[in-house]
Design a protein around this motif. Structure first.
Motif, PDB file in Angstrom:
ATOM      1  N   VAL A 153       0.870  -1.169   0.000  1.00  0.00           N
ATOM      2  CA  VAL A 153       0.000   0.000   0.000  1.00  0.00           C
ATOM      3  C   VAL A 153       0.909   1.222   0.000  1.00  0.00           C
ATOM      4  N   HIS A 154       0.665   2.157  -0.911  1.00  0.00           N
ATOM      5  CA  HIS A 154       1.548   3.298  -1.087  1.00  0.00           C
ATOM      6  C   HIS A 154       0.985   4.558  -0.445  1.00  0.00           C
ATOM      7  N   ALA A 155       1.864   5.498  -0.149  1.00  0.00           N
ATOM      8  CA  ALA A 155       1.419   6.807   0.320  1.00  0.00           C
ATOM      9  C   ALA A 155       0.562   7.470  -0.756  1.00  0.00           C
ATOM     10  N   GLY A 156      -0.463   8.180  -0.321  1.00  0.00           N
ATOM     11  CA  GLY A 156      -1.305   8.885  -1.280  1.00  0.00           C
ATOM     12  C   GLY A 156      -2.400   8.040  -1.895  1.00  0.00           C
ATOM     13  N   GLU A 157      -2.685   6.884  -1.317  1.00  0.00           N
ATOM     14  CA  GLU A 157      -3.845   6.106  -1.743  1.00  0.00           C
ATOM     15  C   GLU A 157      -5.064   6.535  -0.922  1.00  0.00           C
ATOM     16  N   VAL A 158      -6.239   6.356  -1.511  1.00  0.00           N
ATOM     17  CA  VAL A 158      -7.486   6.691  -0.830  1.00  0.00           C
ATOM     18  C   VAL A 158      -8.326   5.433  -0.696  1.00  0.00           C
TER      19      VAL A 158
END
Length: 346
Positions: free
Chosen positions: A288-293
């Protein structure tokens, strides 16, 4: 901090923070240029850059906001009414909408099958047949873990945009949701550690074409497809409230109004799967990456289908979530709107 993306007149979008009871926006890049002119301000070129900057960038944002207000840095201060408010994160790296409120699904299934039963000679008997067959039940797999659909992260709009009624759709609906934005990357995240991966929260209106969605469901394709994926279908705003600003994210009142009339009311604490559960489940064997919603799914009573009521052209939807604010959206049919030829079957 209540972070926004906004567009001043004759300017590209900027990253800022609400102040003065959301009446003023502090332009973070402009504040950095005035207060620390020799420092690198690349963390403030976009909301995604700020998120990628991690804790250090957020700490700088707090400092800049405080100094800009205290020192009266006029170049960095904008009246909310003088700018256009965009989606706070206009370009998420990925957008997934999760089924975290299971009672919403039960309510929606009851309404759908009541509509189907009404077409038969004995509607009450027909509804009981559906009930006995388990058609009103939520699948055990959905109870055990949060399921999700991949939403279109390239079709995101904000508070000052209009939602466009898609061609061929007859029963348009809002969905009262809130959403979590990740602040750093991780794989196989534990539930106990998941809170530290959350950057903040926003309000999410997952605009839906229910009659088109019903066609997708009958085909066996699931709940997504054209009933969810159309231009201007994912509305976020008015801001991202950073996770440190909310002491208990699972006690937020949630309300929806259409043209000023309350249609929905619930609470974030009604979630069967919390965002920590979502991160733990969806990070298994994948990063899971930074900036996912991650959307919460709809709070119980939080959409028109649960009341067998639907939107009309020009309706104004207000979604309110405690601590975050109010997200207001008008939905309009384009001048060349075209109906479809096929009849409704659901």
């Amino acid at each position: 901090m209540r972070l926004v993306t906004f567009t001043p007149p004759s300017s590209p979008p900027r990253v800022g923070a609400f102040s003065n009871n959301d009446k003023t926006i502090v332009d973070l890049a402009a504040a950095a240029a005035e207060i620390f002119p020799n420092d690198d301000a690349s963390d403030f070129v976009s909301m995604l850059a700020l998120i990628d900057g991690g804790e250090a960038a957020l700490a700088r944002a707090y400092e800049l906001c405080d100094r800009a207000i205290t020192w009266g840095v006029d170049r960095a201060l904008h009246a909310r009414t003088a700018v256009r408010l965009e989606a706070p994160l206009p370009n998420p790296r990925r957008l997934r909408d999760c089924a975290c409120f299971l009672q919403h699904l039960r309510n929606a299934r009851l309404v759908r099958h009541t509509r189907l039963a009404a077409r038969e000679d004995d509607p009450e008997a027909a509804l009981e047949r559906y009930r006995a067959a388990g058609a009103l039940d939520v699948p055990d797999e959905w109870v055990a873990a949060p399921v999700y659909l991949n939403s279109n992260h390239l079709s995101v709009i904000g508070p000052d945009d209009e939602a466009v009624w898609p061609h061929g759709a007859r029963r348009m609906d809002y969905e009262l949701e809130w959403a979590m934005i990740t602040g750093r990357a991780g794989t196989n995240i534990t539930t106990a550690d998941a809170r530290s991966y959350i950057f903040g929260y926003t309000i999410f209106n997952d605009i839906s074409a229910r009659d088109i969605q019903a066609i997708e469901i009958r085909s066996g394709a699931g709940m997504g497809g054209p009933g969810k994926d159309f231009d201007a279908g994912n509305v976020f705003g008015p801001c991202i409230i950073t996770a440190d600003e909310i002491k208990n994210p699972y006690d937020l009142a949630m309300c929806a109004r259409v043209n000023g009339e309350e249609w929905s009311r619930g609470n974030s604490g009604m979630m069967d799967h919390r965002f920590e559960d979502v991160l733990a489940h969806l990070s298994k064997n994948q990063t899971v990456h930074a900036g996912e919603v991650f959307g919460s799914g709809t709070v119980p009573t939080g959409c028109g289908i649960e009341h067998n009521r639907y939107l009309e052209d020009g309706d104004v939807i207000e979604l309110e979530v405690g601590s975050i604010g109010v997200l207001t959206t008008r939905i309009t049919k384009p001048a060349d709107w075209r109906d479809r030829e096929s009849p409704d079957q659901n």
